[in-house]
Design a protein around this motif. Sequence first.
Motif, PDB file in Angstrom:
ATOM      1  N   UNK A 147       6.588   3.488 -20.755  1.00 23.84           N
ATOM      2  CA  UNK A 147       5.524   3.761 -19.937  1.00 23.84           C
ATOM      3  C   UNK A 147       6.151   3.250 -18.640  1.00 23.84           C
ATOM      4  N   UNK A 148       7.549   3.571 -18.246  1.00 21.24           N
ATOM      5  CA  UNK A 148       8.368   2.885 -17.238  1.00 21.24           C
ATOM      6  C   UNK A 148       7.710   3.460 -15.857  1.00 21.24           C
ATOM      7  N   UNK A 149       7.538   4.987 -15.748  1.00 19.25           N
ATOM      8  CA  UNK A 149       7.319   5.578 -14.607  1.00 19.25           C
ATOM      9  C   UNK A 149       6.090   5.048 -14.007  1.00 19.25           C
ATOM     10  N   UNK A 150       5.040   5.160 -15.189  1.00 21.76           N
ATOM     11  CA  UNK A 150       3.616   4.843 -14.599  1.00 21.76           C
ATOM     12  C   UNK A 150       3.516   3.304 -14.256  1.00 21.76           C
ATOM     13  N   UNK A 151       4.292   2.479 -14.913  1.00 21.21           N
ATOM     14  CA  UNK A 151       4.222   1.045 -14.275  1.00 21.21           C
ATOM     15  C   UNK A 151       4.906   0.706 -13.166  1.00 21.21           C
ATOM     16  N   UNK A 152       6.189   1.282 -13.105  1.00 18.72           N
ATOM     17  CA  UNK A 152       6.939   0.749 -12.176  1.00 18.72           C
ATOM     18  C   UNK A 152       6.969   1.633 -10.776  1.00 18.72           C
ATOM     19  N   UNK A 153       6.739   2.851 -11.009  1.00 14.64           N
ATOM     20  CA  UNK A 153       6.671   3.898  -9.436  1.00 14.64           C
ATOM     21  C   UNK A 153       5.541   3.291  -8.427  1.00 14.64           C
ATOM     22  N   UNK A 154       4.254   2.787  -8.875  1.00 15.14           N
ATOM     23  CA  UNK A 154       3.248   2.609  -7.868  1.00 15.14           C
ATOM     24  C   UNK A 154       3.848   1.405  -7.138  1.00 15.14           C
ATOM     25  N   UNK A 155       4.406   0.441  -7.809  1.00 12.08           N
ATOM     26  CA  UNK A 155       4.978  -0.835  -7.239  1.00 12.08           C
ATOM     27  C   UNK A 155       6.060  -0.700  -6.257  1.00 12.08           C
ATOM     28  N   UNK A 156       6.884   0.283  -6.518  1.00  9.02           N
ATOM     29  CA  UNK A 156       8.065   0.563  -5.670  1.00  9.02           C
ATOM     30  C   UNK A 156       7.335   1.413  -4.315  1.00  9.02           C
ATOM     31  N   UNK A 157       6.474   2.242  -4.703  1.00  9.81           N
ATOM     32  CA  UNK A 157       5.827   3.055  -3.634  1.00  9.81           C
ATOM     33  C   UNK A 157       5.306   2.222  -2.700  1.00  9.81           C
ATOM     34  N   UNK A 158       4.387   1.190  -3.008  1.00  4.06           N
ATOM     35  CA  UNK A 158       3.820  -0.124  -2.280  1.00  4.06           C
ATOM     36  C   UNK A 158       4.897  -0.689  -1.381  1.00  4.06           C
ATOM     37  N   UNK A 159       6.135  -0.795  -1.870  1.00  4.49           N
ATOM     38  CA  UNK A 159       6.954  -1.380  -0.957  1.00  4.49           C
ATOM     39  C   UNK A 159       7.251  -0.515   0.214  1.00  4.49           C
ATOM     40  N   UNK A 160       7.536   0.803  -0.155  1.00  6.08           N
ATOM     41  CA  UNK A 160       7.914   1.950   0.867  1.00  6.08           C
ATOM     42  C   UNK A 160       6.786   1.861   1.811  1.00  6.08           C
ATOM     43  N   UNK A 161       5.621   1.988   1.356  1.00  6.77           N
ATOM     44  CA  UNK A 161       4.513   2.410   2.306  1.00  6.77           C
ATOM     45  C   UNK A 161       4.616   1.249   3.414  1.00  6.77           C
ATOM     46  N   UNK A 162       4.417   0.049   3.120  1.00  9.40           N
ATOM     47  CA  UNK A 162       4.463  -0.956   3.856  1.00  9.40           C
ATOM     48  C   UNK A 162       5.541  -1.165   4.949  1.00  9.40           C
ATOM     49  N   UNK A 163       6.805  -0.836   4.370  1.00  8.54           N
ATOM     50  CA  UNK A 163       7.967  -0.819   5.253  1.00  8.54           C
ATOM     51  C   UNK A 163       7.753   0.653   6.351  1.00  8.54           C
ATOM     52  N   UNK A 164       7.228   1.615   5.607  1.00 12.43           N
ATOM     53  CA  UNK A 164       6.825   2.757   6.743  1.00 12.43           C
ATOM     54  C   UNK A 164       5.945   2.468   7.711  1.00 12.43           C
ATOM     55  N   UNK A 165       4.886   1.490   7.325  1.00 15.19           N
ATOM     56  CA  UNK A 165       3.897   1.293   8.341  1.00 15.19           C
ATOM     57  C   UNK A 165       4.047   0.081   9.087  1.00 15.19           C
ATOM     58  N   UNK A 166       5.450  -0.459   9.005  1.00 11.49           N
ATOM     59  CA  UNK A 166       5.965  -1.359   9.744  1.00 11.49           C
ATOM     60  C   UNK A 166       4.973  -2.898   9.464  1.00 11.49           C
ATOM     61  N   UNK A 167       4.559  -3.139   8.103  1.00  7.53           N
ATOM     62  CA  UNK A 167       3.690  -3.925   7.687  1.00  7.53           C
ATOM     63  C   UNK A 167       4.617  -5.151   6.704  1.00  7.53           C
ATOM     64  N   UNK A 168       5.308  -6.084   7.707  1.00  6.33           N
ATOM     65  CA  UNK A 168       5.912  -7.119   7.167  1.00  6.33           C
ATOM     66  C   UNK A 168       5.387  -7.861   6.046  1.00  6.33           C
ATOM     67  N   UNK A 169       4.035  -8.430   6.096  1.00 10.61           N
ATOM     68  CA  UNK A 169       3.630  -9.168   5.210  1.00 10.61           C
ATOM     69  C   UNK A 169       3.055  -8.578   3.963  1.00 10.61           C
ATOM     70  N   UNK A 170       2.719  -6.919   4.072  1.00 11.10           N
ATOM     71  CA  UNK A 170       2.484  -6.323   2.952  1.00 11.10           C
ATOM     72  C   UNK A 170       3.844  -5.721   2.386  1.00 11.10           C
ATOM     73  N   UNK A 171       4.980  -5.570   3.100  1.00 10.90           N
ATOM     74  CA  UNK A 171       6.008  -5.501   2.367  1.00 10.90           C
ATOM     75  C   UNK A 171       6.574  -6.676   1.476  1.00 10.90           C
TER      76      UNK A 171
END
Length: 239
Positions: free
Chosen positions: A191-215
């Motif tokens: 279940x690699x994609x189901x488990x790993x992708x959301x966590x990587x997506x959260x990093x990307x989203x935080x960087x896109x939103x300029x959210x240093x603490x969130x990243x």
Amino acid sequence: MDYRKPSDRKSMHSRIVQELGMQIVSGRFKPDDKLPAEALLCEEYAVSRPVLREATRVLVAKGLVYSRPRVGTVVKQRKEWHMLDPDVLHWLMQSSPQNEFFDLLTSVRSIIEPAAAALAAQFATDEDIASISEAYQRMEAAPTPEALLQPDLDFHSRIADATHNDLLANLCNMLSVAIAEALKHSNQRPNLHELAMPRHKAILTAIENRDALGARHATLVQLDDARSALNVVLGTDPS
């Protein structure tokens, strides 16, 4: 010259570096031990003294030994080894129990990568963010764990580059050999994609939103998940 993947046609010089380096890092030769005398090594490898001395200079440059007239070549203390040298790191991976080495690596990543993600959220250009996003999209599209490896490495290295801190980016790059080895294992989790992708997506989203603490937080969560994945794959999961 690449000592990490010596071919059948490699030079004797690289073979000597590879074999002596591995014996030092694995503990066959311990700190303060003298390596065999020049004459013995020249006879063993059927090489001239200049070839042996050039190989010894490589080991000196990696912090593994020192060489002095009338003393010989002596193994340095482990704390003096250049652990981030790609060859030394590779020999350490080869000679250490996998779970111990990966625990060590994940602990280091947990210090460096959250800080890198936070800095990327602050200093990444639009082009940097587009590049990180492109790597993430290739991660999502990867059909196999093997196909996921390079996009996954690119995702993390591009975050490091996006800090615009050359020292930090270089430090992350020096760990890339070890990180690749860890990903080869952790990406075998079911279940690699189901488990790993959301966590990587959260990093990307935080960087896109300029959210240093969130990243920073998202990266810590992702690395904690990576540790769990390694435990599952290696059979060391305490649960």
